[in-house]
Scaffold this active site. Structure first.
Site, mmCIF file in Angstrom:
data_model
loop_
_atom_site.group_PDB
_atom_site.id
_atom_site.type_symbol
_atom_site.label_atom_id
_atom_site.label_comp_id
_atom_site.label_asym_id
_atom_site.label_seq_id
_atom_site.Cartn_x
_atom_site.Cartn_y
_atom_site.Cartn_z
ATOM 1 N N HIS A 30 -6.725 -30.634 -57.156
ATOM 2 C CA HIS A 30 -6.673 -30.932 -55.717
ATOM 3 C C HIS A 30 -5.256 -30.682 -55.218
ATOM 4 O O HIS A 30 -4.392 -31.568 -55.262
ATOM 5 C CB HIS A 30 -7.106 -32.375 -55.427
ATOM 6 C CG HIS A 30 -7.295 -32.634 -53.961
ATOM 7 N ND1 HIS A 30 -8.498 -33.045 -53.420
ATOM 8 C CD2 HIS A 30 -6.453 -32.507 -52.907
ATOM 9 C CE1 HIS A 30 -8.382 -33.168 -52.108
ATOM 10 N NE2 HIS A 30 -7.136 -32.852 -51.772
ATOM 11 N N HIS A 32 -3.318 -28.069 -52.076
ATOM 12 C CA HIS A 32 -3.518 -27.077 -51.003
ATOM 13 C C HIS A 32 -2.454 -25.992 -51.105
ATOM 14 O O HIS A 32 -1.263 -26.310 -51.170
ATOM 15 C CB HIS A 32 -3.452 -27.765 -49.640
ATOM 16 C CG HIS A 32 -4.532 -28.794 -49.449
ATOM 17 N ND1 HIS A 32 -5.676 -28.534 -48.742
ATOM 18 C CD2 HIS A 32 -4.653 -30.063 -49.913
ATOM 19 C CE1 HIS A 32 -6.463 -29.621 -48.755
ATOM 20 N NE2 HIS A 32 -5.862 -30.563 -49.468
ATOM 21 N N GLY A 199 -9.542 -32.203 -43.606
ATOM 22 C CA GLY A 199 -9.167 -32.680 -42.276
ATOM 23 C C GLY A 199 -9.476 -34.150 -42.091
ATOM 24 O O GLY A 199 -9.720 -34.881 -43.046
ATOM 25 N N HIS A 226 -13.542 -33.255 -49.119
ATOM 26 C CA HIS A 226 -12.719 -34.456 -48.981
ATOM 27 C C HIS A 226 -13.614 -35.543 -48.366
ATOM 28 O O HIS A 226 -14.358 -35.271 -47.429
ATOM 29 C CB HIS A 226 -11.576 -34.241 -47.993
ATOM 30 C CG HIS A 226 -10.443 -33.381 -48.473
ATOM 31 N ND1 HIS A 226 -10.588 -32.089 -48.882
ATOM 32 C CD2 HIS A 226 -9.113 -33.658 -48.562
ATOM 33 C CE1 HIS A 226 -9.402 -31.595 -49.220
ATOM 34 N NE2 HIS A 226 -8.482 -32.516 -49.036
ATOM 35 N N GLU A 229 -11.066 -40.859 -47.465
ATOM 36 C CA GLU A 229 -9.609 -40.895 -47.339
ATOM 37 C C GLU A 229 -9.276 -41.544 -45.995
ATOM 38 O O GLU A 229 -8.761 -42.648 -45.934
ATOM 39 C CB GLU A 229 -9.040 -39.472 -47.413
ATOM 40 C CG GLU A 229 -7.528 -39.396 -47.212
ATOM 41 C CD GLU A 229 -7.033 -37.970 -46.967
ATOM 42 O OE1 GLU A 229 -7.836 -37.108 -46.577
ATOM 43 O OE2 GLU A 229 -5.818 -37.741 -47.132
ATOM 44 N N ASP A 307 -1.898 -33.006 -54.023
ATOM 45 C CA ASP A 307 -2.368 -32.717 -52.660
ATOM 46 C C ASP A 307 -1.485 -31.692 -51.932
ATOM 47 O O ASP A 307 -1.844 -30.526 -51.842
ATOM 48 C CB ASP A 307 -2.496 -34.028 -51.858
ATOM 49 C CG ASP A 307 -3.593 -33.980 -50.803
ATOM 50 O OD1 ASP A 307 -4.280 -32.945 -50.694
ATOM 51 O OD2 ASP A 307 -3.770 -34.983 -50.080
HETATM 52 ZN ZN LIG Z 1 -6.386 -32.627 -49.780
#
Ligand SMILES: [Zn+2]
Length: 370
Positions: A30, A32, A199, A226, A229, A307
């Site tokens: 995970h 980006h 998002g 996702h 969160e 992340d």
């Molecule tokens: Zn993420």
């Protein structure tokens, strides 16, 4: 800003544990691509495009200060500034190769990197086609493999919020485009293994995306949305029931409903957990309150990830160090968590078996000396 956000966990470790975390072969599932760019890489991109005036700081030290997380709006601003400077296939090849360098520095053998192609092909005006983007990713991946000996695959994710207008009506175009991009990647054998949804979850429910996820899964991609969160356990339930998630990005707020935890356990769905990211974004006030050890003890397959590492002033090694400092994880515990990431990743079976065998071989020797 308190410095609650930025510990140096590695510095707090005994030397042998710090060395163990560094040398341990790691996979990260995970992270980006756009959020993994370091300040100096962004600086080089701006110079390449003679666009230093588009940056808020004209030198590297200023850029490093600007990168540091303060709050969510600032975080989005940094993210969009980074994305806007990714204009050509060569830019993507460059940042992917630089990611390979970061991986080698931390002994990360495999990364599953989330990319948001809709932003680059449609949201921002840069005349970039999906084939050009895929070419850039592929070239970077080839260079990283040759130069640093690291392996990568891609998750293409839908930016969930752009699918809803101000009145909350769902527009399928961004998700359909992202699906088409992922299928094009599959067709070209360009290393796309997962389909994601990223998002802000508030006012952007998962259910309308069910159709796109069903098609992605039918084509052989993993469903890796996702959820849990920025919203609670119901969002996780929807990711499981509506998107048939193979893994959940974050998922930590499943803690808020025992029935959702039972659902994750019953279906054996792994979680991609990002402790420092959760602290920065105020999901938890401090690391000691993070439910990582609870979810782990409960028998869920948990992984630890970074992340958007430079934006949260962290690294994958720092996340492992956090588990040791905050929760008393031992070498054996850390090795178990690290192995989970290889075990649940999207590599083809033969390649996964090879990575796992290398990991086990390393661990046998390292723990024999522990
Ligand atoms: Zn993420």
């Amino acid at each position: 800003m308190t410095d609650n956000l930025h510990h140096d966990y590695r510095a707090q470790l005994p030397d042998d544990l710090r060395a163990f975390i560094h040398a341990m072969p790691k996979a990260e599932i995970h992270v980006h691509l756009e959020g993994a760019i370091r300040p100096r890489t962004l600086f080089a991109l701006a110079e390449r495009h003679a666009a230093l005036d588009e940056l808020p700081a004209q030198d590297l030290a200023g850029l490093r200060r600007w990168f540091r997380f303060t709050d969510f709006p600032h975080f989005i601003q940094v993210y969009l500034t980074i994305s806007a400077l990714l204009r050509t296939p060569e830019d993507f090849a460059f940042i992917v190769r630089e990611r390979g360098r970061t991986m080698a520095e931390q002994n990360i053998r495999y990364s599953e990197l989330t990319v948001t192609p809709f932003t680059h092909v449609h949201l921002q005006e840069k005349n970039l086609t999906i084939d050009a983007l895929l070419d850039g990713l592929e070239e970077g991946r080839r260079q990283a493999r040759a130069e640093f000996g690291v392996e990568m695959r891609w998750v293409f994710d839908i930016p969930r919020n752009v699918n809803f207008d101000a009145a909350g009506a769902y527009d399928p175009w961004p998700s359909e485009q992202t699906l088409a991009f992922a299928l094009r990647g599959l067709e070209l054998g360009a290393g796309v293994v997962g389909f994601g949804l990223g998002g802000y979850e508030v006012d952007a429910p998962a259910r309308p995306f069910a159709h796109a996820f069903a098609q992605a899964k039918a084509a052989g991609l993993l469903s890796v949305p996702h959820a849990g969160e920025t919203m609670g356990a119901e969002s996780v339930r929807s990711a499981v029931e509506d998107l048939h998630a193979d893994r959940i990005g974050h998922g930590v707020r499943a803690m808020e409903d025992p029935a959702v935890l039972d659902l994750l356990l019953a279906r054996n769905i792994p979680l991609e957990i990002n402790p420092t990211s959760n602290i920065c974004l105020h999901v938890y006030r401090r690391a000691a309150e993070h439910p990582f050890p609870h979810l782990d003890r409960m028998g869920l397959t948990v992984t630890v990830n970074s992340d958007d590492p430079p934006l949260f002033t962290t690294t994958l090694e720092e996340e492992y160090a956090l588990l040791a400092v905050e929760f008393g994880y031992t070498k054996v515990d850390l090795a178990r968590i690290a192995r989970n990431a290889f075990f649940v990743c999207g590599l083809p079976p033969a390649e996964k078996a090879r990575q796992l065998a290398e990991f086990d071989q390393w661990m046998k020797i390292a723990l024999a000396w522990a």
